[in-house]
Design a protein around this motif. Structure first.
Motif, PDB file in Angstrom:
ATOM      1  N   GLY A 176       0.815  -1.210   0.000  1.00 42.54           N
ATOM      2  CA  GLY A 176       0.000   0.000   0.000  1.00 42.54           C
ATOM      3  C   GLY A 176       0.845   1.254   0.000  1.00 42.54           C
ATOM      4  N   ARG A 177       1.938   1.228   0.737  1.00 45.28           N
ATOM      5  CA  ARG A 177       2.833   2.385   0.793  1.00 45.28           C
ATOM      6  C   ARG A 177       3.407   2.700  -0.587  1.00 45.28           C
ATOM      7  N   GLU A 178       3.806   1.672  -1.318  1.00 43.76           N
ATOM      8  CA  GLU A 178       4.363   1.882  -2.654  1.00 43.76           C
ATOM      9  C   GLU A 178       3.316   2.447  -3.603  1.00 43.76           C
ATOM     10  N   LEU A 179       2.100   1.939  -3.543  1.00 41.24           N
ATOM     11  CA  LEU A 179       1.028   2.442  -4.404  1.00 41.24           C
ATOM     12  C   LEU A 179       0.703   3.898  -4.082  1.00 41.24           C
ATOM     13  N   LEU A 180       0.599   4.212  -2.804  1.00 44.26           N
ATOM     14  CA  LEU A 180       0.282   5.579  -2.400  1.00 44.26           C
ATOM     15  C   LEU A 180       1.380   6.549  -2.826  1.00 44.26           C
ATOM     16  N   ALA A 181       2.635   6.148  -2.645  1.00 43.52           N
ATOM     17  CA  ALA A 181       3.745   7.024  -3.022  1.00 43.52           C
ATOM     18  C   ALA A 181       3.774   7.252  -4.527  1.00 43.52           C
ATOM     19  N   ALA A 182       3.517   6.195  -5.309  1.00 41.01           N
ATOM     20  CA  ALA A 182       3.589   6.310  -6.762  1.00 41.01           C
ATOM     21  C   ALA A 182       2.440   7.121  -7.340  1.00 41.01           C
ATOM     22  N   VAL A 183       1.246   6.996  -6.775  1.00 39.22           N
ATOM     23  CA  VAL A 183       0.072   7.650  -7.355  1.00 39.22           C
ATOM     24  C   VAL A 183      -0.204   9.017  -6.738  1.00 39.22           C
ATOM     25  N   LYS A 190       0.286   7.447   4.315  1.00 38.97           N
ATOM     26  CA  LYS A 190      -0.542   6.975   5.431  1.00 38.97           C
ATOM     27  C   LYS A 190      -2.038   7.033   5.117  1.00 38.97           C
ATOM     28  N   ASN A 191      -2.383   7.557   3.950  1.00 41.60           N
ATOM     29  CA  ASN A 191      -3.791   7.703   3.584  1.00 41.60           C
ATOM     30  C   ASN A 191      -4.312   6.421   2.936  1.00 41.60           C
ATOM     31  N   THR A 192      -4.364   5.347   3.703  1.00 44.71           N
ATOM     32  CA  THR A 192      -4.775   4.055   3.154  1.00 44.71           C
ATOM     33  C   THR A 192      -6.232   4.052   2.688  1.00 44.71           C
ATOM     34  N   ASN A 193      -7.028   4.999   3.183  1.00 43.00           N
ATOM     35  CA  ASN A 193      -8.417   5.074   2.734  1.00 43.00           C
ATOM     36  C   ASN A 193      -8.511   5.388   1.242  1.00 43.00           C
ATOM     37  N   TYR A 194      -7.504   6.091   0.690  1.00 43.65           N
ATOM     38  CA  TYR A 194      -7.485   6.359  -0.745  1.00 43.65           C
ATOM     39  C   TYR A 194      -7.534   5.044  -1.526  1.00 43.65           C
ATOM     40  N   LEU A 195      -6.726   4.079  -1.094  1.00 44.21           N
ATOM     41  CA  LEU A 195      -6.656   2.800  -1.791  1.00 44.21           C
ATOM     42  C   LEU A 195      -7.956   2.021  -1.655  1.00 44.21           C
ATOM     43  N   ARG A 196      -8.519   2.020  -0.474  1.00 43.68           N
ATOM     44  CA  ARG A 196      -9.771   1.279  -0.280  1.00 43.68           C
ATOM     45  C   ARG A 196     -10.868   1.813  -1.197  1.00 43.68           C
ATOM     46  N   THR A 218      -6.928  -8.027  -2.182  1.00 41.23           N
ATOM     47  CA  THR A 218      -6.369  -7.340  -1.023  1.00 41.23           C
ATOM     48  C   THR A 218      -5.596  -8.318  -0.160  1.00 41.23           C
ATOM     49  N   GLU A 219      -4.338  -7.980   0.140  1.00 40.49           N
ATOM     50  CA  GLU A 219      -3.553  -8.735   1.116  1.00 40.49           C
ATOM     51  C   GLU A 219      -3.584  -7.911   2.396  1.00 40.49           C
ATOM     52  N   ARG A 220      -4.473  -8.269   3.293  1.00 35.90           N
ATOM     53  CA  ARG A 220      -4.787  -7.431   4.445  1.00 35.90           C
ATOM     54  C   ARG A 220      -3.538  -7.055   5.248  1.00 35.90           C
ATOM     55  N   GLY A 221      -3.403  -5.756   5.466  1.00 36.12           N
ATOM     56  CA  GLY A 221      -2.284  -5.232   6.244  1.00 36.12           C
ATOM     57  C   GLY A 221      -0.996  -5.092   5.458  1.00 36.12           C
ATOM     58  N   LEU A 222      -0.994  -5.541   4.195  1.00 36.44           N
ATOM     59  CA  LEU A 222       0.213  -5.508   3.387  1.00 36.44           C
ATOM     60  C   LEU A 222       0.070  -4.652   2.136  1.00 36.44           C
TER      61      LEU A 222
END
Length: 228
Positions: A176-183, A190-196, A218-222
């Motif tokens: 999730g961190r990699e996706l958030l940083a790239a997009v 830390k905005n994991t709600n964006y991904l959800r 989804t790989e929960r927590g990962l």
């Protein structure tokens, strides 16, 4: 012309590299920080990346690791760090070459030509099937397998960027961190709600049964995984 993304927070250096590399028939796009660099890499798909390690918003090694989570684009690190430890860290993190500042543009152009001569590594086929749809990652189009035009799917630019990152690494976990940083940039990791929210929208549009996804997992927590 070969497309090169230059990532450096120093304006004079970006200007020198842009002018110098264009003289060697490279098309250059530049970024001054990690967030812009990762967004451009996902959107523009450069053929090579020149990466400075001293960025203002995220360490260059972290940028390199984020890139390697979904892309095999050649990366040449350009850095003022001369120690052997810095070189080893960069190369172990996925860099293809390491050039210490200051350097001649002629040498940099030669290093780029060298890494671009290596055989291309495809992370995923350009045309990918999800449920009843075929996605063309190069042309950003979606068509139904049965050709029914009334069920055409339209994705937002953000959805395309997020989906491309997953589809170009089939079967692999992308955190999730990699996706958030790239997009969205490193200040949004830390905005994991964006991904959800966006993954739910993509499943609604593409999965045969959005409540029991078969492809966008989804790989929960990962993080998340594209399962072909």
């Amino acid at each position: 012309m070969r497309r090169v993304l230059v990532v450096d927070d120093d304006p004079p250096m970006r200007r020198v590299l842009s002018i110098g590399l264009r003289a060697y028939d490279f098309a250059v796009v530049t970024a001054s920080d990690a967030g812009t660099a990762l967004a451009l890499a996902a959107r523009r798909h450069p053929e090579a990346v020149l990466l400075d390690l001293g960025l203002p918003d995220l360490d260059g090694i972290e940028v390199l690791r984020s890139l390697r989570a979904w892309s095999s684009v050649p990366v040449v690190v350009i850095s003022g760090h001369t120690g052997i430890a810095a070189r080893i860290d960069a190369l172990d993190s996925g860099a293809d070459d390491y050039l210490t500042k200051p350097f001649a543009v002629e040498e940099l152009a030669a290093r780029l030509r060298a890494v671009l001569r290596r055989p291309a590594e495809l992370n995923a086929q350009e045309n990918v099937q999800i449920g009843a749809y075929t996605l063309d990652l190069g042309g950003y189009t979606i068509t139904r397998l049965d050709g029914r035009a009334e069920d055409t799917v339209h994705l937002t630019p953000t959805e395309w960027r997020l989906l491309s990152l997953l589809l170009r690494s089939p079967g692999r976990l992308v955190t999730g961190r990699e996706l958030l940083a790239a997009v969205w940039g490193p200040d949004r990791v830390k905005n994991t709600n964006y991904l959800r929210v966006h993954l739910a929208a993509l499943r609604q549009k593409l999965e045969p049964d959005p409540t029991a996804p078969r492809h966008l997992i989804t790989e929960r927590g990962l993080g998340y995984r594209f399962q072909p």
